[in-house]
Design a protein around this motif. Structure first.
Motif, PDB file in Angstrom:
ATOM      1  N   THR B  22      33.971  44.903   7.081  1.00 31.53           N
ATOM      2  CA  THR B  22      33.605  43.494   7.120  1.00 31.53           C
ATOM      3  C   THR B  22      33.920  42.940   8.499  1.00 31.53           C
ATOM      4  O   THR B  22      34.977  43.229   9.055  1.00 31.53           O
ATOM      5  CB  THR B  22      34.392  42.703   6.073  1.00 31.53           C
ATOM      6  N   THR B  23      33.000  42.159   9.015  1.00 32.55           N
ATOM      7  CA  THR B  23      33.220  41.538  10.314  1.00 32.55           C
ATOM      8  C   THR B  23      33.125  40.036  10.174  1.00 32.55           C
ATOM      9  O   THR B  23      32.178  39.519   9.587  1.00 32.55           O
ATOM     10  CB  THR B  23      32.135  41.986  11.313  1.00 32.55           C
ATOM     11  N   ILE B  24      34.093  39.344  10.713  1.00 35.09           N
ATOM     12  CA  ILE B  24      34.034  37.889  10.740  1.00 35.09           C
ATOM     13  C   ILE B  24      33.954  37.473  12.193  1.00 35.09           C
ATOM     14  O   ILE B  24      34.830  37.799  12.992  1.00 35.09           O
ATOM     15  CB  ILE B  24      35.277  37.253  10.097  1.00 35.09           C
ATOM     16  N   ILE B  25      32.896  36.725  12.513  1.00 36.81           N
ATOM     17  CA  ILE B  25      32.789  36.232  13.878  1.00 36.81           C
ATOM     18  C   ILE B  25      33.015  34.736  13.809  1.00 36.81           C
ATOM     19  O   ILE B  25      32.116  33.960  13.532  1.00 36.81           O
ATOM     20  CB  ILE B  25      31.416  36.582  14.466  1.00 36.81           C
TER      21      ILE B  25
END
Lengths: 134, 160
Positions: B22-25
Motif C-alpha cells: 500500500t502506498t500513501i502519497i
C-alpha cells in the motif's frame, strides 16, 4: 427479526487472497491519495483518491472526498466524489454525492445518492489507469 | 448479532494498519495507534503508538509519542520515546526524549535529546472530523461486545 441482506458476508479481517488488510480507524485523517493492492477498511477521513485492487469497505464513520475505485466496494459512510467498482454495494447509512459506475450494483433502502449512475458491461473498459496491476 | 458487527463496524475500533503493498502519497494524522508496513510519502503525525514495520518506507516527517522503527525512513523523526530496531535504516534527524538503538541499525543524521519544551508539538487534528466527546470511547458509541472483537482480529495485527 427479518432476514438480513448480509448474512453471508465475510468479516473484513479474513481475506481469501493475500491475507493482508489495511485499516484506517475512526479519528484518522489522510490528506492525500492511497493506493493499495490488498483489502482496505476505512473508518476515518480521506481527502484524496483511493485506488484499491481488492475489497474496499468504507465504514459508517468514514468520509471520503475524492475518487474511489476498487474491485469490490461497500459503502456505509459518506463519499463526495465518484465511485468506480466492479461490484458496488451501497448500504443504508451511505451518502454518496458524485457519480457511480459499476458492473454490479446494490443499493439498500435509505441510502442517499446524488449523481449519475452508469453500468457498463465491458470488463476492461472500466479499469481506471491508476489501478496498480492488470 | 455477530454478523451485524462485521457489516458496519471495524473489528478493532482503534488501530490503524497499512499493510505492505500500500502506498500513501500525502499526510496521515491519527489519534490512535498505527502499524505501517507500506510506503508513505508525506508526513505522519500519530498521537499514539507508531510501529514502522521492516518493509515500510517513509519519506517525510514523522511525529509520534511512541515510535518503533524497523524499516526505512528518509526524513525527520520526532518522538517522545523512540526505539530503533536492528532492521531500521534512518536517513535524517531524530529528536526524542528517550532513545534506544539496537545493534545493526543504520542511522545517519543529527540526534537531539531535547529538554522540556524543545520537542515540536503534535499537530492538531483538523476539526473537519467530528471527534468523540470526552470520556466516550469508540466502543461506547458503536455498542460493541469486546470478546467478539478480540476474536476477529488476527494476533499478527495486534499492537501490544
Amino acid at each position: 427479526m427479518g432476514k438480513k441482506m448480509n448474512e453471508e458476508i465475510t468479516p473484513p479481517v479474513s481475506t481469501g487472497n493475500s491475507g493482508m488488510l489495511n485499516i484506517i480507524s475512526a479519528g484518522t485523517i489522510i490528506i492525500g491519495n492511497v493506493y493499495t493492492e490488498s483489502d482496505f477498511r476505512v473508518d476515518g477521513e480521506i481527502d484524496g483518491e483511493i485506488a484499491c485492487n481488492e475489497k474496499l469497505i468504507l465504514g459508517k464513520t468514514s468520509r471520503v472526498k475524492g475518487k474511489v475505485s476498487a474491485s469490490y466496494v461497500e459503502v456505509f459512510g459518506e463519499v463526495e466524489g465518484s465511485v468506480m467498482a466492479e461490484t458496488l454495494e451501497v448500504k443504508s447509512s451511505a451518502r454518496i454525492q458524485g457519480d457511480i459506475s459499476a458492473q454490479s450494483l446494490e443499493m439498500e433502502p435509505d441510502a442517499l445518492f446524488d449523481g449519475t449512475c452508469s453500468m457498463l458491461k465491458k470488463k476492461n473498459a472500466d479499469r481506471p489507469s491508476y489501478f496498480l496491476s492488470e | 448479532m455477530a454478523n451485524r458487527l462485521y457489516d458496519d463496524v471495524a473489528p478493532n475500533g482503534l488501530h490503524n494498519i497499512i499493510s505492505a503493498g500500500t502506498t500513501i502519497i500525502g499526510n496521515v494524522i491519527t489519534e490512535s495507534d498505527f502499524r505501517l508496513d507500506g510506503k508513505v510519502e508525506g508526513e505522519i503525525a500519530c498521537n499514539g503508538k507508531l510501529v514502522i514495520g521492516p518493509k515500510a518506507q517513509v519519506k517525510g516527517k514523522i511525529t509520534a509519542s511512541y515510535t518503533e522503527v524497523l524499516g526505512e525512513i528518509e526524513g525527520q523523526i520526532y518522538a517522545e520515546k523512540l526505539i530503533i530496531k536492528s532492521t531500521a535504516v534512518i536517513q535524517g534527524d531524530i529528536a526524542a526524549r528517550s532513545l534506544e538503538i539496537e545493534h545493526d541499525a543504520q542511522f545517519n543524521g543529527t540526534c537531539l535529546m531535547s529538554k522540556e519544551g524543545e520537542l515540536p508539538k503534535m499537530p492538531e487534528v483538523p476539526q473537519s472530523f467530528t471527534p468523540l466527546t470526552e470520556g466516550e470511547t469508540v466502543e461506547d458509541e458503536l455498542d460493541l461486545e469486546d470478546d467478539e472483537l478480540a476474536d476477529l482480529l488476527d494476533d499478527d495485527l495486534k499492537i501490544d
